[in-house]
Design a protein around this motif. Structure first.
Motif, PDB file in Angstrom:
ATOM      1  N   TYR A 263       0.817  -1.222   0.000  1.00 37.31           N
ATOM      2  CA  TYR A 263       0.000   0.000   0.000  1.00 37.31           C
ATOM      3  C   TYR A 263       0.850   1.272   0.000  1.00 37.31           C
ATOM      4  CZ  TYR A 263      -2.686   3.809   2.094  1.00 37.31           C
ATOM      5  OH  TYR A 263      -3.250   5.024   2.371  1.00 37.31           O
ATOM      6  N   ARG A 264       1.928   1.271   0.760  1.00 36.53           N
ATOM      7  CA  ARG A 264       2.695   2.513   0.917  1.00 36.53           C
ATOM      8  C   ARG A 264       3.708   2.756  -0.202  1.00 36.53           C
ATOM      9  NH1 ARG A 264       6.924   1.378   5.932  1.00 36.53           N
ATOM     10  NH2 ARG A 264       8.138  -0.264   4.905  1.00 36.53           N
ATOM     11  N   ARG A 265       3.935   1.768  -1.061  1.00 37.16           N
ATOM     12  CA  ARG A 265       4.868   1.931  -2.167  1.00 37.16           C
ATOM     13  C   ARG A 265       4.210   2.646  -3.348  1.00 37.16           C
ATOM     14  NH1 ARG A 265       9.352  -1.169  -3.186  1.00 37.16           N
ATOM     15  NH2 ARG A 265       8.609  -1.709  -5.257  1.00 37.16           N
ATOM     16  N   ARG A 266       5.046   3.243  -4.192  1.00 37.85           N
ATOM     17  CA  ARG A 266       4.548   3.901  -5.399  1.00 37.85           C
ATOM     18  C   ARG A 266       5.379   3.463  -6.609  1.00 37.85           C
ATOM     19  NH1 ARG A 266       1.191   4.243  -2.353  1.00 37.85           N
ATOM     20  NH2 ARG A 266       0.000   6.046  -1.624  1.00 37.85           N
ATOM     21  N   GLU A 267       5.895   2.239  -6.546  1.00 43.27           N
ATOM     22  CA  GLU A 267       6.749   1.720  -7.614  1.00 43.27           C
ATOM     23  C   GLU A 267       5.954   1.513  -8.904  1.00 43.27           C
ATOM     24  OE1 GLU A 267       9.611   1.215  -9.534  1.00 43.27           O
ATOM     25  OE2 GLU A 267      10.334   0.913  -7.476  1.00 43.27           O
ATOM     26  N   THR A 268       6.572   1.844 -10.017  1.00 44.08           N
ATOM     27  CA  THR A 268       5.912   1.667 -11.316  1.00 44.08           C
ATOM     28  C   THR A 268       6.636   0.669 -12.212  1.00 44.08           C
ATOM     29  OG1 THR A 268       7.159   3.531 -12.242  1.00 44.08           O
ATOM     30  CG2 THR A 268       5.000   4.021 -11.281  1.00 44.08           C
ATOM     31  N   ASP A 269       7.806   0.207 -11.795  1.00 40.53           N
ATOM     32  CA  ASP A 269       8.573  -0.747 -12.589  1.00 40.53           C
ATOM     33  C   ASP A 269       8.223  -2.167 -12.156  1.00 40.53           C
ATOM     34  OD1 ASP A 269      10.348  -2.253 -13.994  1.00 40.53           O
ATOM     35  OD2 ASP A 269      12.162  -1.393 -13.107  1.00 40.53           O
ATOM     36  N   PRO A 270       7.549  -2.968 -13.011  1.00 39.06           N
ATOM     37  CA  PRO A 270       7.156  -4.323 -12.633  1.00 39.06           C
ATOM     38  C   PRO A 270       8.316  -5.183 -12.162  1.00 39.06           C
ATOM     39  CG  PRO A 270       6.096  -3.685 -14.686  1.00 39.06           C
ATOM     40  CD  PRO A 270       7.109  -2.625 -14.364  1.00 39.06           C
ATOM     41  N   ALA A 271       9.511  -4.949 -12.679  1.00 35.32           N
ATOM     42  CA  ALA A 271      10.669  -5.759 -12.318  1.00 35.32           C
ATOM     43  C   ALA A 271      11.124  -5.503 -10.875  1.00 35.32           C
ATOM     44  CB  ALA A 271      11.820  -5.476 -13.277  1.00 35.32           C
ATOM     45  N   ARG A 272      10.708  -4.384 -10.296  1.00 36.50           N
ATOM     46  CA  ARG A 272      11.148  -4.017  -8.939  1.00 36.50           C
ATOM     47  C   ARG A 272      10.071  -4.229  -7.887  1.00 36.50           C
ATOM     48  NH1 ARG A 272      15.487  -0.629  -8.491  1.00 36.50           N
ATOM     49  NH2 ARG A 272      14.477   0.498  -6.787  1.00 36.50           N
ATOM     50  N   MET A 273       8.990  -4.886  -8.249  1.00 39.91           N
ATOM     51  CA  MET A 273       7.865  -5.026  -7.327  1.00 39.91           C
ATOM     52  C   MET A 273       8.018  -6.233  -6.404  1.00 39.91           C
ATOM     53  SD  MET A 273       4.507  -3.799  -9.436  1.00 39.91           S
ATOM     54  CE  MET A 273       4.351  -2.113 -10.017  1.00 39.91           C
ATOM     55  N   THR A 274       9.066  -6.230  -5.600  1.00 42.32           N
ATOM     56  CA  THR A 274       9.317  -7.339  -4.674  1.00 42.32           C
ATOM     57  C   THR A 274       8.233  -7.475  -3.614  1.00 42.32           C
ATOM     58  OG1 THR A 274      11.695  -7.104  -5.032  1.00 42.32           O
ATOM     59  CG2 THR A 274      10.991  -8.335  -3.083  1.00 42.32           C
ATOM     60  N   PRO A 275       7.779  -6.401  -2.949  1.00 37.77           N
ATOM     61  CA  PRO A 275       6.703  -6.552  -1.957  1.00 37.77           C
ATOM     62  C   PRO A 275       5.413  -7.123  -2.551  1.00 37.77           C
ATOM     63  CG  PRO A 275       7.782  -4.449  -1.684  1.00 37.77           C
ATOM     64  CD  PRO A 275       8.288  -5.013  -2.977  1.00 37.77           C
ATOM     65  N   GLU A 276       5.099  -6.737  -3.788  1.00 37.00           N
ATOM     66  CA  GLU A 276       3.896  -7.251  -4.439  1.00 37.00           C
ATOM     67  C   GLU A 276       4.012  -8.754  -4.695  1.00 37.00           C
ATOM     68  OE1 GLU A 276       4.299  -2.968  -4.996  1.00 37.00           O
ATOM     69  OE2 GLU A 276       5.655  -4.668  -5.273  1.00 37.00           O
ATOM     70  N   ARG A 277       5.178  -9.181  -5.152  1.00 40.40           N
ATOM     71  CA  ARG A 277       5.403 -10.611  -5.381  1.00 40.40           C
ATOM     72  C   ARG A 277       5.394 -11.377  -4.067  1.00 40.40           C
ATOM     73  NH1 ARG A 277       7.612 -11.064 -10.710  1.00 40.40           N
ATOM     74  NH2 ARG A 277       8.117  -9.008 -11.538  1.00 40.40           N
ATOM     75  N   ARG A 278       5.945 -10.758  -3.038  1.00 42.20           N
ATOM     76  CA  ARG A 278       5.985 -11.402  -1.731  1.00 42.20           C
ATOM     77  C   ARG A 278       4.573 -11.586  -1.174  1.00 42.20           C
ATOM     78  NH1 ARG A 278      10.357  -8.888   0.301  1.00 42.20           N
ATOM     79  NH2 ARG A 278       9.159  -7.087   1.003  1.00 42.20           N
ATOM     80  N   LEU A 279       3.733 -10.568  -1.328  1.00 44.61           N
ATOM     81  CA  LEU A 279       2.351 -10.680  -0.861  1.00 44.61           C
ATOM     82  C   LEU A 279       1.607 -11.754  -1.637  1.00 44.61           C
ATOM     83  CD1 LEU A 279      -0.102  -9.771   0.785  1.00 44.61           C
ATOM     84  CD2 LEU A 279      -0.501  -7.981  -0.930  1.00 44.61           C
ATOM     85  N   PHE A 280       1.799 -11.796  -2.957  1.00 41.78           N
ATOM     86  CA  PHE A 280       1.123 -12.793  -3.778  1.00 41.78           C
ATOM     87  C   PHE A 280       1.498 -14.208  -3.343  1.00 41.78           C
ATOM     88  CE2 PHE A 280       1.262 -15.587  -7.559  1.00 41.78           C
ATOM     89  CZ  PHE A 280      -0.093 -15.628  -7.838  1.00 41.78           C
TER      90      PHE A 280
END
Length: 302
Positions: A263-280
């Motif tokens: 929620y608190r991140r504002r990353e736009t590069d799919p390759a750098r989305m480690t928290p999103e992958r971790r949550l998934f």
């Protein structure tokens, strides 16, 4: 891959292609939650009939997945992560996929009714129709809220497993249905964040494509809060015991921490989305944990 390729003359598909149509990796979670509902149900069922019921849940899930891929073959051809599936890759013709999906649907429902009871068969039929007609055909190409409503399709297995044993639908399987229903948006949207370019290329109105990343992250956090309430409901309603209560509290707290990072991140590069992958990835483990705890409550604290 063009539509002409997808609808060309029939080809001889390998058995592995038919297996791939059933999405075995996705089916694992469906079978597990269905088994949990069956094992948590009061009463007894003959082991052979129990195995048949779980087999029917697996076949029904596979049938829905096959029909989903039949309908979305053109869309799958436009996305990198799905372009290698049997239909867009040209290893199977669409008519074969359609016949396979329809045949498997009827077989799973009829076998469930004959082996257990027709209530379980009816819920299985509703889950297949809901996924194919309501989610795949109606919601997915039309609204960014597709996964919110369509997520109900994946929440039916514990209800089916319970009904196969008892012949009715109790409060606990309904609570597990609601848990899975509210778990689906944060689970799926965390994936959608780092594959959003695929959805955009295919013209699918997933939330990150239509409303942007910020709105999607906000919705992940919102639905995590609602899911947390659903996760604790079985404890508050005295439907489960200490084992589930502990697992739900600890597991949901970890889920909330990971969701807040997203929620608190504002990353736009799919390759750098480690928290999103971790949550998934954790969201899958989370559901395994909670449904396992439901069964442990039933068998260890009975």
């Amino acid at each position: 891959m063009t539509t002409a390729t997808l609808t060309s003359a029939p080809v001889t598909a390998h058995w592995r292609d038919f297996l791939a149509l059933t999405k075995p990796r996705v089916m694992t979670l469906v079978v597990y939650t269905g088994l949990a509902g069956l094992l948590a149900a009061p009463g007894r069922i003959h082991p052979v009939l129990a195995f048949t019921a779980i087999l029917c849940i697996a076949l029904g899930a596979g049938a829905a997945a096959a029909l989903n891929q039949w309908y979305e073959a053109d869309v799958d051809a436009k996305m990198k992560r799905t372009a290698s599936r049997p239909l867009p890759a040209g290893r199977m013709d669409r008519q074969s996929a359609l016949h396979f999906g329809v045949g498997l649907s009827f077989f799973s429902v009829i076998l469930m009714g004959m082996a257990t009871n027709w209530l379980a068969a009816a819920v299985l039929a509703v889950s297949i129709l809901f996924y194919v007609i309501v989610y795949t055909i109606w919601l997915k190409p039309r609204t960014a809220q597709n996964i919110v409503i369509g997520g109900a399709a994946g929440a039916f297995p514990p209800v089916i497993g319970w009904a196969a044993v008892t012949g009715d639908i109790g409060a606990l399987p309904v609570a597990l249905f609601m848990l899975t229903f509210f778990w689906t948006p944060p689970h799926f949207w965390s994936l959608a964040l780092f594959v959003r370019t695929d959805y955009a290329a295919a013209g699918i109105p997933m939330l990150p494509v239509v409303s942007g990343e910020v709105a999607t992250r906000r919705q992940i956090w919102l639905y995590t809060a609602i899911m947390a309430i659903a996760a604790m409901a079985p404890v508050l309603l005295r439907l489960t015991g200490l084992i589930y209560g502990t697992a739900a509290f600890v597991g949901t707290a970890i889920f909330a921490v990971l969701a807040f990072e997203v929620y608190r991140r504002r990353e736009t590069d799919p390759a750098r989305m480690t928290p999103e992958r971790r949550l998934f990835k954790y969201s899958i483990l989370y559901l395994f944990l909670l449904f396992g705890a439901v069964v442990a409550d039933r068998w260890l604290l009975a």
